[in-house]
Scaffold this motif. Structure first.
Motif, PDB file in Angstrom:
ATOM      1  N   VAL A  26       0.838  -1.204   0.000  1.00  0.00           N
ATOM      2  CA  VAL A  26       0.000   0.000   0.000  1.00  0.00           C
ATOM      3  C   VAL A  26       0.868   1.247   0.000  1.00  0.00           C
ATOM      4  CG1 VAL A  26      -1.670   1.329   1.367  1.00  0.00           C
ATOM      5  CG2 VAL A  26      -1.987  -1.124   1.069  1.00  0.00           C
ATOM      6  N   ASN A  27       1.984   1.208   0.715  1.00  0.00           N
ATOM      7  CA  ASN A  27       2.883   2.359   0.788  1.00  0.00           C
ATOM      8  C   ASN A  27       3.446   2.718  -0.580  1.00  0.00           C
ATOM      9  OD1 ASN A  27       4.239   4.437   2.142  1.00  0.00           O
ATOM     10  ND2 ASN A  27       6.071   3.174   2.387  1.00  0.00           N
ATOM     11  N   LYS A  28       3.695   1.717  -1.418  1.00  0.00           N
ATOM     12  CA  LYS A  28       4.199   1.978  -2.771  1.00  0.00           C
ATOM     13  C   LYS A  28       3.153   2.698  -3.612  1.00  0.00           C
ATOM     14  CE  LYS A  28       7.412  -1.866  -2.899  1.00  0.00           C
ATOM     15  NZ  LYS A  28       7.724  -3.175  -3.466  1.00  0.00           N
ATOM     16  N   VAL A  29       1.879   2.374  -3.386  1.00  0.00           N
ATOM     17  CA  VAL A  29       0.801   2.960  -4.176  1.00  0.00           C
ATOM     18  C   VAL A  29       0.380   4.315  -3.607  1.00  0.00           C
ATOM     19  CG1 VAL A  29      -1.580   2.653  -4.959  1.00  0.00           C
ATOM     20  CG2 VAL A  29      -0.027   0.698  -4.880  1.00  0.00           C
ATOM     21  N   SER A  30       0.190   4.375  -2.299  1.00  0.00           N
ATOM     22  CA  SER A  30      -0.300   5.600  -1.669  1.00  0.00           C
ATOM     23  C   SER A  30       0.258   5.740  -0.259  1.00  0.00           C
ATOM     24  CB  SER A  30      -1.828   5.599  -1.623  1.00  0.00           C
ATOM     25  OG  SER A  30      -2.294   6.719  -0.903  1.00  0.00           O
ATOM     26  N   PRO A  31       1.269   6.592  -0.098  1.00  0.00           N
ATOM     27  CA  PRO A  31       1.838   6.795   1.232  1.00  0.00           C
ATOM     28  C   PRO A  31       0.817   7.355   2.236  1.00  0.00           C
ATOM     29  CG  PRO A  31       3.325   7.637  -0.426  1.00  0.00           C
ATOM     30  CD  PRO A  31       2.048   7.267  -1.121  1.00  0.00           C
ATOM     31  N   LYS A  32      -0.146   8.112   1.757  1.00  0.00           N
ATOM     32  CA  LYS A  32      -1.159   8.683   2.648  1.00  0.00           C
ATOM     33  C   LYS A  32      -2.037   7.576   3.250  1.00  0.00           C
ATOM     34  CE  LYS A  32      -3.572  12.984   2.489  1.00  0.00           C
ATOM     35  NZ  LYS A  32      -4.244  13.983   1.684  1.00  0.00           N
ATOM     36  N   VAL A  33      -2.454   6.639   2.421  1.00  0.00           N
ATOM     37  CA  VAL A  33      -3.268   5.517   2.902  1.00  0.00           C
ATOM     38  C   VAL A  33      -2.444   4.622   3.824  1.00  0.00           C
ATOM     39  CG1 VAL A  33      -4.550   3.457   2.206  1.00  0.00           C
ATOM     40  CG2 VAL A  33      -4.777   5.577   0.894  1.00  0.00           C
ATOM     41  N   SER A  34      -1.174   4.412   3.500  1.00  0.00           N
ATOM     42  CA  SER A  34      -0.333   3.581   4.362  1.00  0.00           C
ATOM     43  C   SER A  34      -0.152   4.239   5.733  1.00  0.00           C
ATOM     44  CB  SER A  34       1.016   3.300   3.720  1.00  0.00           C
ATOM     45  OG  SER A  34       1.787   4.472   3.631  1.00  0.00           O
ATOM     46  N   GLN A  35      -0.076   5.558   5.779  1.00  0.00           N
ATOM     47  CA  GLN A  35       0.015   6.246   7.069  1.00  0.00           C
ATOM     48  C   GLN A  35      -1.265   6.054   7.874  1.00  0.00           C
ATOM     49  OE1 GLN A  35       2.743   7.670   8.424  1.00  0.00           O
ATOM     50  NE2 GLN A  35       1.495   7.796  10.272  1.00  0.00           N
ATOM     51  N   PHE A  36      -2.416   6.094   7.177  1.00  0.00           N
ATOM     52  CA  PHE A  36      -3.685   5.827   7.849  1.00  0.00           C
ATOM     53  C   PHE A  36      -3.702   4.414   8.429  1.00  0.00           C
ATOM     54  CE2 PHE A  36      -7.917   3.896   7.545  1.00  0.00           C
ATOM     55  CZ  PHE A  36      -8.592   4.667   8.481  1.00  0.00           C
ATOM     56  N   LEU A  37      -3.240   3.430   7.651  1.00  0.00           N
ATOM     57  CA  LEU A  37      -3.172   2.051   8.139  1.00  0.00           C
ATOM     58  C   LEU A  37      -2.264   1.943   9.362  1.00  0.00           C
ATOM     59  CD1 LEU A  37      -2.922  -0.065   4.865  1.00  0.00           C
ATOM     60  CD2 LEU A  37      -4.844   0.068   6.440  1.00  0.00           C
ATOM     61  N   LEU A  38      -1.123   2.607   9.296  1.00  0.00           N
ATOM     62  CA  LEU A  38      -0.186   2.577  10.409  1.00  0.00           C
ATOM     63  C   LEU A  38      -0.807   3.197  11.662  1.00  0.00           C
ATOM     64  CD1 LEU A  38       2.681   1.762  11.177  1.00  0.00           C
ATOM     65  CD2 LEU A  38       3.419   4.040  10.496  1.00  0.00           C
ATOM     66  N   ASP A  39      -1.493   4.328  11.491  1.00  0.00           N
ATOM     67  CA  ASP A  39      -2.163   4.969  12.634  1.00  0.00           C
ATOM     68  C   ASP A  39      -3.253   4.068  13.204  1.00  0.00           C
ATOM     69  OD1 ASP A  39      -0.525   7.158  12.300  1.00  0.00           O
ATOM     70  OD2 ASP A  39      -2.024   8.343  11.204  1.00  0.00           O
ATOM     71  N   THR A  40      -3.983   3.387  12.329  1.00  0.00           N
ATOM     72  CA  THR A  40      -5.051   2.487  12.772  1.00  0.00           C
ATOM     73  C   THR A  40      -4.474   1.301  13.544  1.00  0.00           C
ATOM     74  OG1 THR A  40      -6.386   3.108  10.862  1.00  0.00           O
ATOM     75  CG2 THR A  40      -6.989   1.074  11.999  1.00  0.00           C
ATOM     76  N   ILE A  41      -3.407   0.728  13.034  1.00  0.00           N
ATOM     77  CA  ILE A  41      -2.778  -0.425  13.686  1.00  0.00           C
ATOM     78  C   ILE A  41      -2.238  -0.050  15.060  1.00  0.00           C
ATOM     79  CG2 ILE A  41      -0.779  -1.970  13.536  1.00  0.00           C
ATOM     80  CD1 ILE A  41      -1.303  -2.117  10.538  1.00  0.00           C
ATOM     81  N   GLN A  42      -1.841   1.205  15.221  1.00  0.00           N
ATOM     82  CA  GLN A  42      -1.272   1.641  16.494  1.00  0.00           C
ATOM     83  C   GLN A  42      -2.321   2.178  17.466  1.00  0.00           C
ATOM     84  OE1 GLN A  42       1.796   4.346  15.262  1.00  0.00           O
ATOM     85  NE2 GLN A  42       3.223   2.705  14.798  1.00  0.00           N
ATOM     86  N   SER A  43      -3.590   2.100  17.096  1.00  0.00           N
ATOM     87  CA  SER A  43      -4.644   2.565  18.003  1.00  0.00           C
ATOM     88  C   SER A  43      -4.776   1.592  19.178  1.00  0.00           C
ATOM     89  CB  SER A  43      -5.971   2.691  17.260  1.00  0.00           C
ATOM     90  OG  SER A  43      -6.492   1.423  16.968  1.00  0.00           O
TER      91      SER A  43
END
Length: 82
Positions: A26-43
């Motif tokens: 996902v990070n290769k395609v969209s760094p913004k979405v990957s940041q959202f995923l990372l924030d979600t995983i760290q909730s």
């Protein structure tokens, strides 16, 4: 390795590895979405769920190891006659 020879930590690392591959793809395609995923995983909710899953998976793998030992014991004593 067969499933009988795997270490318990190997089995618990599979979901983490899978999540890492998804994040990198996902990070290769969209760094913004990957940041959202990372924030979600760290909730806190997701962290608590992951800890609960790891705890329960550890219990199940210990029970599985005990079952395999009992099967081996039965095999050697009943079938092979040792």
């Amino acid at each position: 390795k067969s499933i009988f020879e795997r270490d318990r930590r190997d089995l618990l690392a599979i979901p983490e590895t899978f999540a890492s591959y998804i994040y990198e793809a996902v990070n290769k395609v969209s760094p913004k979405v990957s940041q959202f995923l990372l924030d979600t995983i760290q909730s806190p909710t997701v962290i608590a769920a992951r800890q609960r899953f790891a705890k329960e998976a550890t219990k199940v793998s210990i029970m599985f190891e005990q079952l395999i030992e009992k099967i081996k014991n039965l095999w050697y004593t009943r079938v092979l006659g040792y």
